[in-house]
Design a protein around this motif. Structure first.
Motif, PDB file in Angstrom:
ATOM      1  N   HIS A 136       0.811  -1.220   0.000  1.00 37.97           N
ATOM      2  CA  HIS A 136       0.000   0.000   0.000  1.00 37.97           C
ATOM      3  C   HIS A 136       0.846   1.273   0.000  1.00 37.97           C
ATOM      4  O   HIS A 136       2.082   1.228   0.070  1.00 37.97           O
TER       5      HIS A 136
ATOM      6  N   ASP B 164       6.700   3.061  12.314  1.00 37.71           N
ATOM      7  CA  ASP B 164       6.248   1.901  13.099  1.00 37.71           C
ATOM      8  C   ASP B 164       7.391   0.937  13.431  1.00 37.71           C
ATOM      9  O   ASP B 164       7.256   0.123  14.342  1.00 37.71           O
TER      10      ASP B 164
ATOM     11  N   LYS C 191      -2.931   3.159  11.728  1.00 37.31           N
ATOM     12  CA  LYS C 191      -1.946   3.103  10.644  1.00 37.31           C
ATOM     13  C   LYS C 191      -2.541   2.445   9.402  1.00 37.31           C
ATOM     14  O   LYS C 191      -3.288   1.465   9.534  1.00 37.31           O
TER      15      LYS C 191
ATOM     16  N   SER D 268      -2.605  -0.157   6.806  1.00 32.27           N
ATOM     17  CA  SER D 268      -1.913  -1.434   6.947  1.00 32.27           C
ATOM     18  C   SER D 268      -2.506  -2.489   6.010  1.00 32.27           C
ATOM     19  O   SER D 268      -3.660  -2.416   5.618  1.00 32.27           O
ATOM     20  N   LYS D 269      -1.637  -3.453   5.657  1.00 30.58           N
ATOM     21  CA  LYS D 269      -2.044  -4.513   4.732  1.00 30.58           C
ATOM     22  C   LYS D 269      -3.148  -5.359   5.318  1.00 30.58           C
ATOM     23  O   LYS D 269      -3.988  -5.894   4.606  1.00 30.58           O
ATOM     24  N   SER D 270      -3.096  -5.522   6.661  1.00 30.39           N
ATOM     25  CA  SER D 270      -4.020  -6.471   7.274  1.00 30.39           C
ATOM     26  C   SER D 270      -5.357  -5.842   7.658  1.00 30.39           C
ATOM     27  O   SER D 270      -6.223  -6.536   8.185  1.00 30.39           O
TER      28      SER D 270
HETATM   29  N1  AQP Z   1       1.227   3.088   7.291  1.00 31.91           N
HETATM   30  C1  AQP Z   1       2.539   3.173   7.079  1.00 31.91           C
HETATM   31  N2  AQP Z   1       3.135   4.387   6.955  1.00 31.91           N
HETATM   32  C2  AQP Z   1       4.473   4.496   6.720  1.00 31.91           C
HETATM   33  N3  AQP Z   1       5.286   3.417   6.573  1.00 31.91           N
HETATM   34  C3  AQP Z   1       4.721   2.195   6.685  1.00 31.91           C
HETATM   35  N4  AQP Z   1       5.239   0.952   6.592  1.00 31.91           N
HETATM   36  C4  AQP Z   1       4.252   0.043   6.776  1.00 31.91           C
HETATM   37  N5  AQP Z   1       3.076   0.664   6.990  1.00 31.91           N
HETATM   38  C5  AQP Z   1       3.342   1.999   6.939  1.00 31.91           C
HETATM   39  C6  AQP Z   1       6.649   0.672   6.310  1.00 31.91           C
HETATM   40  O1  AQP Z   1       6.709  -0.217   5.215  1.00 31.91           O
HETATM   41  C7  AQP Z   1       7.854  -1.047   5.365  1.00 31.91           C
HETATM   42  C8  AQP Z   1       7.470  -2.476   5.134  1.00 31.91           C
HETATM   43  O2  AQP Z   1       6.505  -2.882   6.080  1.00 31.91           O
HETATM   44  P1  AQP Z   1       6.182  -4.423   6.260  1.00 31.91           P
HETATM   45  O3  AQP Z   1       5.442  -4.930   5.125  1.00 31.91           O
HETATM   46  O4  AQP Z   1       7.407  -5.156   6.536  1.00 31.91           O
HETATM   47  O5  AQP Z   1       5.353  -4.561   7.576  1.00 31.91           O
HETATM   48  P2  AQP Z   1       4.358  -3.733   8.343  1.00 31.91           P
HETATM   49  O6  AQP Z   1       4.984  -2.500   8.876  1.00 31.91           O
HETATM   50  O7  AQP Z   1       3.824  -4.654   9.360  1.00 31.91           O
HETATM   51  O8  AQP Z   1       3.255  -3.364   7.243  1.00 31.91           O
HETATM   52  P3  AQP Z   1       1.728  -3.360   7.472  1.00 31.91           P
HETATM   53  O9  AQP Z   1       1.084  -2.872   6.258  1.00 31.91           O
HETATM   54  O10 AQP Z   1       1.358  -2.639   8.716  1.00 31.91           O
HETATM   55  O11 AQP Z   1       1.400  -4.885   7.598  1.00 31.91           O
HETATM   56  P4  AQP Z   1       0.498  -5.600   8.650  1.00 31.91           P
HETATM   57  O12 AQP Z   1      -0.890  -5.105   8.414  1.00 31.91           O
HETATM   58  O13 AQP Z   1       0.662  -7.041   8.301  1.00 31.91           O
HETATM   59  O14 AQP Z   1       1.025  -5.245   9.992  1.00 31.91           O
HETATM   60  C9  AQP Z   1       8.418  -0.791   6.753  1.00 31.91           C
HETATM   61  O15 AQP Z   1       9.530   0.062   6.631  1.00 31.91           O
HETATM   62  C10 AQP Z   1       7.297  -0.077   7.469  1.00 31.91           C
HETATM   63  O16 AQP Z   1       7.791   0.829   8.428  1.00 31.91           O
END
Ligand code: AQP
Length: 339
Positions: free
Chosen positions: A22, A154, A201, A203-205
């Protein structure tokens, strides 16, 4: 800039292949990598072992791995100069994670807020991997003796833990084997928020697809999501301070600012007397311009699996070489038997 002119930094970062890449992943991480690759040695990993920590993300991991590779390349990562590889294909990550876990006090892990958030009330049933995830992340970074790690806000706490682990290891073996990695958390979009709730935030989930702009969204989907993005009943803010207590508006302005590299103040002064509809229309045009280019390039790349796989195979070889060299030295420092 040519490789020979690159400074001695080693930049490492990664994204989990958990689907639904995203705008937060792009603005908080990948976009900054593009700028870094011209003047630094960079390694960008697809962290598939991390994706095993939650059951939802274990499905479709192979397809999602190729999707992340396609997103990296479509966004502008150049695989000729930069290593793009898959974490599970370099066994050094798991090996170093074990070694580091033996040097990490449990108390440090107990402080990690992401585990508490993700495990929720079901802590006893959460997988051990979710708990020890930050140690694997430290291994990812330290395996290459990385000096800089660009991430979204995060990941700040996990990165601090990586620094603590590196320092603890160096202290214990009276060595300076690991550089202490510096976080790079820059720009106005270090934490992109959900389009439905400015306090959550992006987020993918998130079960609501309306909460995020996916890198795979087409122009119609992007326009609809921005049109429907939550705002409030007040007029467009006049000053930066007016954004306090208006998280949804703040988020949309930050996204605008990060996409066209303009200051928040400038954006506020451009739209202060205008209707929100005009701001939203311009924001969705900007997003379409930037994101749909990436999304159409991703689609093309995903049709050419052989090409994507060849990039990953090459990256895996180069990463393995660096990892093995560092692991051999590290085992020597510890004093492990070598035949
Ligand atoms: N909302 C965000 N804003 C800015 N940076 C973000 N990142 C994730 N969400 C945001 C940054 O993207 C990189 C890769 O993230 P990731 O896929 O390893 O895991 P995550 O942070 O757990 O991503 P999600 O979307 O929040 O996944 P879920 O929903 O599974 O928890 C990282 O550098 C992260 O900081």
């Amino acid at each position: 800039m040519e490789n020979s002119e690159k400074v001695n930094n080693l930049v490492f970062s990664g994204v989990q292949p958990t689907g639904n890449l995203h705008l937060g992943n792009y603005l908080g991480a990948i976009k900054n990598w593009i700028e870094l690759q011209s003047s630094n040695n960079c390694i960008f990993c697809i962290v598939d072992l991390h994706a095993l920590t939650t059951s939802d993300s274990r499905t479709q991991i192979l397809q999602n791995t190729r999707e992340v590779a396609a997103a990296y390349i479509a966004s502008g990562i150049n695989p000729k100069n930069t290593i793009i590889f898959v974490q599970s294909n370099v066994t050094g990550h798991s090996e170093l994670a074990w070694i580091l876990s033996c040097h990490t006090p449990i108390g440090w892990l107990n402080r990690m807020t992401q585990f508490k958030d993700k495990a929720g009330k079901n802590k006893e049933r959460a997988p051990l991997g979710l708990y020890s995830y930050p140690v694997l992340m430290a291994a990812d970074i330290l395996l290459y003796k990385s000096t800089h790690v660009p991430v979204g806000d995060d990941q700040k706490q996990h990165l601090e833990l990586s620094r603590d682990i590196a320092q603890a290891f160096n202290r214990y073996y009276q060595n300076d084997f690991f550089p202490i990695p510096e976080p790079i958390i820059t720009g106005n979009a270090t934490r992109v928020m959900s389009l439905r709730d400015g306090l959550k935030k992006m987020s993918k989930s998130d079960p609501s697809d309306q909460s995020r702009i996916n890198l795979s969204d087409n122009s119609i989907e992007i326009e609809k999501k921005i049109q429907k993005a939550k705002t409030d009943s007040h007029p467009f803010p006049e000053h930066f301070q007016d954004l306090d207590g208006r998280p949804e508006i703040k988020n949309l302005i930050n996204i605008f600012s990060a996409l066209n590299n303009e200051s928040v103040d400038k954006i506020i002064s451009n739209y202060v007397d205008k209707d929100f509809k005009i701001f939203k229309k311009d924001l969705s045009d900007l997003l379409v311009e930037k994101i749909s280019l990436i999304s159409s390039e991703m689609k093309k790349l995903l049709k050419n699996e052989d090409y994507l796989d060849s990039i990953l195979k090459d990256g895996n070889l180069r990463a393995n070489e660096m990892a093995n060299e560092n692991l051999t030295k590290l085992k020597n420092i510890i004093g492990l038997f070598k035949s």
